[in-house]
Write an enzyme that holds these catalytic residues in place. Sequence first.
Site, short mmCIF file in Angstrom:
data_model
loop_
_atom_site.label_atom_id
_atom_site.label_comp_id
_atom_site.label_asym_id
_atom_site.label_seq_id
_atom_site.Cartn_x
_atom_site.Cartn_y
_atom_site.Cartn_z
N GLU A 120 -10.08 2.19 3.91
CA GLU A 120 -9.74 3.35 3.06
C GLU A 120 -11.02 3.92 2.41
OE1 GLU A 120 -6.49 2.63 0.17
OE2 GLU A 120 -7.84 3.36 -1.38
N HIS A 165 -7.66 -3.25 4.59
CA HIS A 165 -7.07 -1.90 4.54
C HIS A 165 -7.83 -1.05 3.53
CE1 HIS A 165 -4.56 1.02 2.40
NE2 HIS A 165 -3.92 1.23 3.55
N ASN A 166 -8.07 -1.63 2.36
CA ASN A 166 -8.76 -0.86 1.32
C ASN A 166 -10.22 -0.59 1.67
OD1 ASN A 166 -6.29 -1.16 0.04
ND2 ASN A 166 -7.23 -1.32 -1.97
N SER A 215 0.82 -1.21 0.00
CA SER A 215 0.00 0.00 0.00
C SER A 215 0.85 1.26 0.00
CB SER A 215 -0.91 0.03 1.24
OG SER A 215 -1.62 1.25 1.25
N LYS A 232 -4.64 -6.59 3.30
CA LYS A 232 -4.63 -5.46 2.34
C LYS A 232 -6.05 -5.13 1.88
CE LYS A 232 -3.27 -2.16 -0.18
NZ LYS A 232 -3.70 -2.00 -1.49
#
Length: 476
Positions: free
Chosen positions: A194, A190-191, A133, A187
């Site tokens: 986000e 995480h997105n 990232s 990940k």
Amino acid sequence: MNESGADLGVLGMGTMGANLALNFADNGGFTVALFNRTVEKAHAVREANPALAGRLVPTRSIAEFVASLKAPRVVVLMVNAGRPVDEQMAQVLPHLKAGDILIDAGNADFNDTVRRDRETAGTGVHFVGMGVSGGEEGARHGPSIMVGGDKAVWERLKPLLEPIAARYEGSPCVDWLGPDGAGHFVKTIHNGIEYADMQMIAEVYGILRDGVGMEAPAMAAIFADWNTRGLSSYLVEITAVTLAEIDPETGRPLVDLIVDEAGQKGTGRWSVIEAQKLGIGATTLEAAVSARGLSSRRAERAAAAGLFDIRTEPAAFEADAAGLAELEAALETAKLIAYAQGYATLAEASREFGWSLPLGEIARIWRAGCIIRSRFLDDITQAYEAGGGEVVNLLQAPSFRRLVEEGQASLRRVVAKAALGGLPVPALSAALAYLDDYRRARGTANLTQAQRDLFGAHTFRRLDAEGVFHHRWPAV
Ligand code: 6PG
């Protein structure tokens, strides 16, 4: 290239691949073999970076690419997620030998990573799914790196990855998080976070624009101010930068000229799908993904805008100090709830897949390099460290509970005012609804159970007796 070959190879010279290769050469001091399907691209990367040319080895075929690597080989794939990864793996694998390492560093669906891990198991080649990232800048100067696969393989990768990762107070933002798909799963979440974070910021922007009537440059100053306190983060920082930007052609704020349709490549959606599969209500992430979907139906929205005869109350938002403080606290509280939902999804995945995800460590490696980097991630690490593995949900961690207790009234008022004023705040209101539902001991699912039993004899349990019951409801 030194005599024994390049230290590693990067396959895929798109923006992320090229920048990651440059990072390996520059910050790692490694010799990096380069390959791209359109072979000229690999040469172009070397030509565009004369200072690093001695450490960049562009190659013209997969065979040449693999042959140029020091054994045991390390190949980093950085191609578009999905079929391109399988296609490139099929090309590379026949050239690799037992003990070599093949890394997928793209934004893969973790289910694909688990499958690829299984498929390569018999080859002796170690497959590693690795989340990276930080966008273009991060890839070039220091991303946050989430590594999956075998722990023993991580020990071999550590000396390659630590020098290129972002650093927070000196410690590299990279770690091994768990076997097979763990790195890509983290990940993906995480997105999802986000997306929720960005959506909440956009909703507050909408309140300032449509509820207060403020111009973008004035909002830029507000977000810049918020970036000095609890909301301090990369996303709030770039919000201020984007709002301040003036279009050189027209002299108007550039953001006012950008079409209000958000793109998405799938990771946010996957995070929500996985949360649903795990039975976790990641409602703020869901709201963010859905809002992007609705944003892209622009013509339909424009038609609907003139269709409804709905009169809302005048928006009750003020841009005075108290009004802005209320918005700031609401955003901070909602954001905290979004992170708690993301972390609840990680915790459940960890249990379900037997990963033992290091939740505090994940926040630690997100503190620099990645898109959701912020001061607040420190609080998450501390909450997990203080909880000693006993944190049921971040909202219950004492420090978070206190923050929510302090900020909830602001969130409540902002959501209520927005609802009365007809301003959509899907993620902020999802956060509030989740908080209220989460802390309600006696919910309403008893009625749902009664309905299910009536129409489908699905049975229910009783508060006053053990066992499973079916009732003979009146015929309807
Ligand atoms: C990152 C980003 C990066 C990218 C995603 C999301 O961590 O560096 O998340 O991976 O921004 O692809 O992009 P979309 O908004 O297009 O889904």
